[in-house]
Scaffold this motif. Structure first.
Motif, PDB file in Angstrom:
ATOM      1  N   MET A 214       4.033 -10.294   8.708  1.00 40.15           N
ATOM      2  CA  MET A 214       3.998  -8.832   8.568  1.00 40.15           C
ATOM      3  C   MET A 214       4.796  -8.396   7.345  1.00 40.15           C
ATOM      4  SD  MET A 214       4.306  -7.719  12.579  1.00 40.15           S
ATOM      5  CE  MET A 214       4.687  -6.031  12.215  1.00 40.15           C
ATOM      6  N   ALA A 215       5.932  -9.019   7.104  1.00 36.95           N
ATOM      7  CA  ALA A 215       6.754  -8.678   5.934  1.00 36.95           C
ATOM      8  C   ALA A 215       6.016  -9.020   4.652  1.00 36.95           C
ATOM      9  CB  ALA A 215       8.097  -9.405   5.993  1.00 36.95           C
ATOM     10  N   ARG A 216       5.329 -10.173   4.628  1.00 33.47           N
ATOM     11  CA  ARG A 216       4.549 -10.549   3.444  1.00 33.47           C
ATOM     12  C   ARG A 216       3.424  -9.548   3.198  1.00 33.47           C
ATOM     13  NH1 ARG A 216       5.144 -15.834   5.468  1.00 33.47           N
ATOM     14  NH2 ARG A 216       3.062 -15.743   6.375  1.00 33.47           N
ATOM     15  N   ARG A 217       2.771  -9.123   4.268  1.00 32.42           N
ATOM     16  CA  ARG A 217       1.694  -8.140   4.144  1.00 32.42           C
ATOM     17  C   ARG A 217       2.216  -6.811   3.593  1.00 32.42           C
ATOM     18  NH1 ARG A 217      -1.384  -9.829   8.620  1.00 32.42           N
ATOM     19  NH2 ARG A 217       0.281  -9.024   9.892  1.00 32.42           N
ATOM     20  N   GLU A 218       3.375  -6.375   4.097  1.00 32.89           N
ATOM     21  CA  GLU A 218       3.976  -5.130   3.603  1.00 32.89           C
ATOM     22  C   GLU A 218       4.353  -5.255   2.130  1.00 32.89           C
ATOM     23  OE1 GLU A 218       7.254  -4.322   6.195  1.00 32.89           O
ATOM     24  OE2 GLU A 218       5.960  -3.750   7.874  1.00 32.89           O
ATOM     25  N   THR A 219       4.917  -6.388   1.751  1.00 36.83           N
ATOM     26  CA  THR A 219       5.288  -6.615   0.353  1.00 36.83           C
ATOM     27  C   THR A 219       4.053  -6.603  -0.535  1.00 36.83           C
ATOM     28  OG1 THR A 219       7.210  -7.908   1.016  1.00 36.83           O
ATOM     29  CG2 THR A 219       6.420  -8.225  -1.228  1.00 36.83           C
ATOM     30  N   ALA A 220       3.004  -7.260  -0.084  1.00 41.78           N
ATOM     31  CA  ALA A 220       1.759  -7.288  -0.863  1.00 41.78           C
ATOM     32  C   ALA A 220       1.186  -5.880  -1.021  1.00 41.78           C
ATOM     33  CB  ALA A 220       0.741  -8.204  -0.196  1.00 41.78           C
ATOM     34  N   GLU A 221       1.245  -5.092   0.024  1.00 44.23           N
ATOM     35  CA  GLU A 221       0.731  -3.712  -0.041  1.00 44.23           C
ATOM     36  C   GLU A 221       1.570  -2.876  -1.009  1.00 44.23           C
ATOM     37  OE1 GLU A 221      -1.822  -0.616   0.671  1.00 44.23           O
ATOM     38  OE2 GLU A 221      -2.030  -2.695   1.273  1.00 44.23           O
ATOM     39  N   ARG A 222       2.885  -3.045  -0.964  1.00 47.21           N
ATOM     40  CA  ARG A 222       3.767  -2.319  -1.896  1.00 47.21           C
ATOM     41  C   ARG A 222       3.456  -2.709  -3.329  1.00 47.21           C
ATOM     42  NH1 ARG A 222       7.943  -3.216   1.512  1.00 47.21           N
ATOM     43  NH2 ARG A 222       8.707  -4.949   0.279  1.00 47.21           N
ATOM     44  N   ARG A 223       3.274  -4.004  -3.574  1.00 44.43           N
ATOM     45  CA  ARG A 223       2.965  -4.473  -4.925  1.00 44.43           C
ATOM     46  C   ARG A 223       1.618  -3.943  -5.392  1.00 44.43           C
ATOM     47  NH1 ARG A 223       5.082 -10.624  -4.192  1.00 44.43           N
ATOM     48  NH2 ARG A 223       7.285 -10.165  -4.529  1.00 44.43           N
ATOM     49  N   LYS A 224       0.656  -3.882  -4.479  1.00 41.93           N
ATOM     50  CA  LYS A 224      -0.668  -3.353  -4.824  1.00 41.93           C
ATOM     51  C   LYS A 224      -0.559  -1.882  -5.224  1.00 41.93           C
ATOM     52  CE  LYS A 224      -5.117  -2.312  -2.748  1.00 41.93           C
ATOM     53  NZ  LYS A 224      -5.814  -2.194  -1.474  1.00 41.93           N
ATOM     54  N   ILE A 225       0.198  -1.114  -4.473  1.00 42.08           N
ATOM     55  CA  ILE A 225       0.373   0.302  -4.781  1.00 42.08           C
ATOM     56  C   ILE A 225       1.112   0.463  -6.108  1.00 42.08           C
ATOM     57  CG2 ILE A 225       1.574   2.411  -4.034  1.00 42.08           C
ATOM     58  CD1 ILE A 225       0.920   1.510  -1.135  1.00 42.08           C
ATOM     59  N   GLU A 226       2.137  -0.356  -6.338  1.00 42.84           N
ATOM     60  CA  GLU A 226       2.878  -0.301  -7.599  1.00 42.84           C
ATOM     61  C   GLU A 226       1.967  -0.655  -8.777  1.00 42.84           C
ATOM     62  OE1 GLU A 226       6.274  -3.011  -9.567  1.00 42.84           O
ATOM     63  OE2 GLU A 226       6.859  -2.056  -7.687  1.00 42.84           O
ATOM     64  N   ALA A 227       1.158  -1.674  -8.618  1.00 40.41           N
ATOM     65  CA  ALA A 227       0.233  -2.065  -9.687  1.00 40.41           C
ATOM     66  C   ALA A 227      -0.770  -0.953  -9.967  1.00 40.41           C
ATOM     67  CB  ALA A 227      -0.493  -3.349  -9.303  1.00 40.41           C
ATOM     68  N   GLN A 228      -1.223  -0.295  -8.918  1.00 37.95           N
ATOM     69  CA  GLN A 228      -2.157   0.816  -9.078  1.00 37.95           C
ATOM     70  C   GLN A 228      -1.498   1.950  -9.864  1.00 37.95           C
ATOM     71  OE1 GLN A 228      -3.524   1.876  -5.211  1.00 37.95           O
ATOM     72  NE2 GLN A 228      -5.432   2.759  -5.940  1.00 37.95           N
ATOM     73  N   ALA A 229      -0.246   2.255  -9.545  1.00 36.52           N
ATOM     74  CA  ALA A 229       0.475   3.325 -10.247  1.00 36.52           C
ATOM     75  C   ALA A 229       0.699   2.948 -11.710  1.00 36.52           C
ATOM     76  CB  ALA A 229       1.815   3.582  -9.551  1.00 36.52           C
ATOM     77  N   LEU A 230       1.073   1.698 -11.954  1.00 42.72           N
ATOM     78  CA  LEU A 230       1.290   1.263 -13.332  1.00 42.72           C
ATOM     79  C   LEU A 230      -0.001   1.307 -14.142  1.00 42.72           C
ATOM     80  CD1 LEU A 230       3.770  -1.675 -12.738  1.00 42.72           C
ATOM     81  CD2 LEU A 230       4.263   0.526 -13.808  1.00 42.72           C
ATOM     82  N   CYS A 231      -1.103   0.946 -13.515  1.00 42.01           N
ATOM     83  CA  CYS A 231      -2.398   1.025 -14.203  1.00 42.01           C
ATOM     84  C   CYS A 231      -2.727   2.468 -14.563  1.00 42.01           C
ATOM     85  CB  CYS A 231      -3.502   0.428 -13.334  1.00 42.01           C
ATOM     86  SG  CYS A 231      -3.471  -1.359 -13.262  1.00 42.01           S
ATOM     87  N   ALA A 232      -2.477   3.374 -13.634  1.00 41.87           N
ATOM     88  CA  ALA A 232      -2.748   4.786 -13.905  1.00 41.87           C
ATOM     89  C   ALA A 232      -1.871   5.293 -15.053  1.00 41.87           C
ATOM     90  CB  ALA A 232      -2.509   5.618 -12.645  1.00 41.87           C
TER      91      ALA A 232
END
Length: 115
Positions: free
Chosen positions: A32-50
């Motif tokens: 669950m912690a790995r999944r949460e970390t992956a989701e946070r990284r995905k959101i961060e990558a999305q923001a950086l792309c924007a």
């Protein structure tokens, strides 16, 4: 009535079962912690792309040359890793921002000395 050996064996089996259950719970928590970390990284990558798309659009817009030169100075000093610069150059080669990271072309062609 159960004897002492059978009670002892039953106790050991119960302790092993509890140990396995605890390990299973820990494994689930780590997943669950790995999944949460992956989701946070995905959101961060999305923001950086924007943000990156915004910066690229800003450089392609010719309405604010002074602000663009300030941003160019900042980016030139901030993006210092050659791998990052190469990635920008290769990915955004058709955009104005890529010119910041290309090696400047010589003002004069190289002179060949014959002698």
């Amino acid at each position: 009535m159960p004897d002492a050996n059978s009670l002892e064996n039953e106790l050991k089996r119960a302790q092993e079962r509890i140990k396995r259950e605890r390990l299973a719970v820990q494994k689930i928590k780590r997943a669950m912690a790995r999944r949460e970390t992956a989701e946070r990284r995905k959101i961060e990558a999305q923001a950086l792309c924007a943000l990156g798309r915004g910066v690229v659009a800003f450089f392609d817009d010719d309405t604010a040359p002074d602000a663009r030169s300030v941003m160019a100075d900042f980016l030139s000093s901030y993006v210092s890793r050659p791998s990052d610069q190469d990635a920008i150059i290769s990915t955004l080669s058709d955009k104005k921002i890529a010119a910041l990271f290309r090696a400047p072309e010589p003002a004069f062609p190289p002179v060949e000395v014959i002698g």
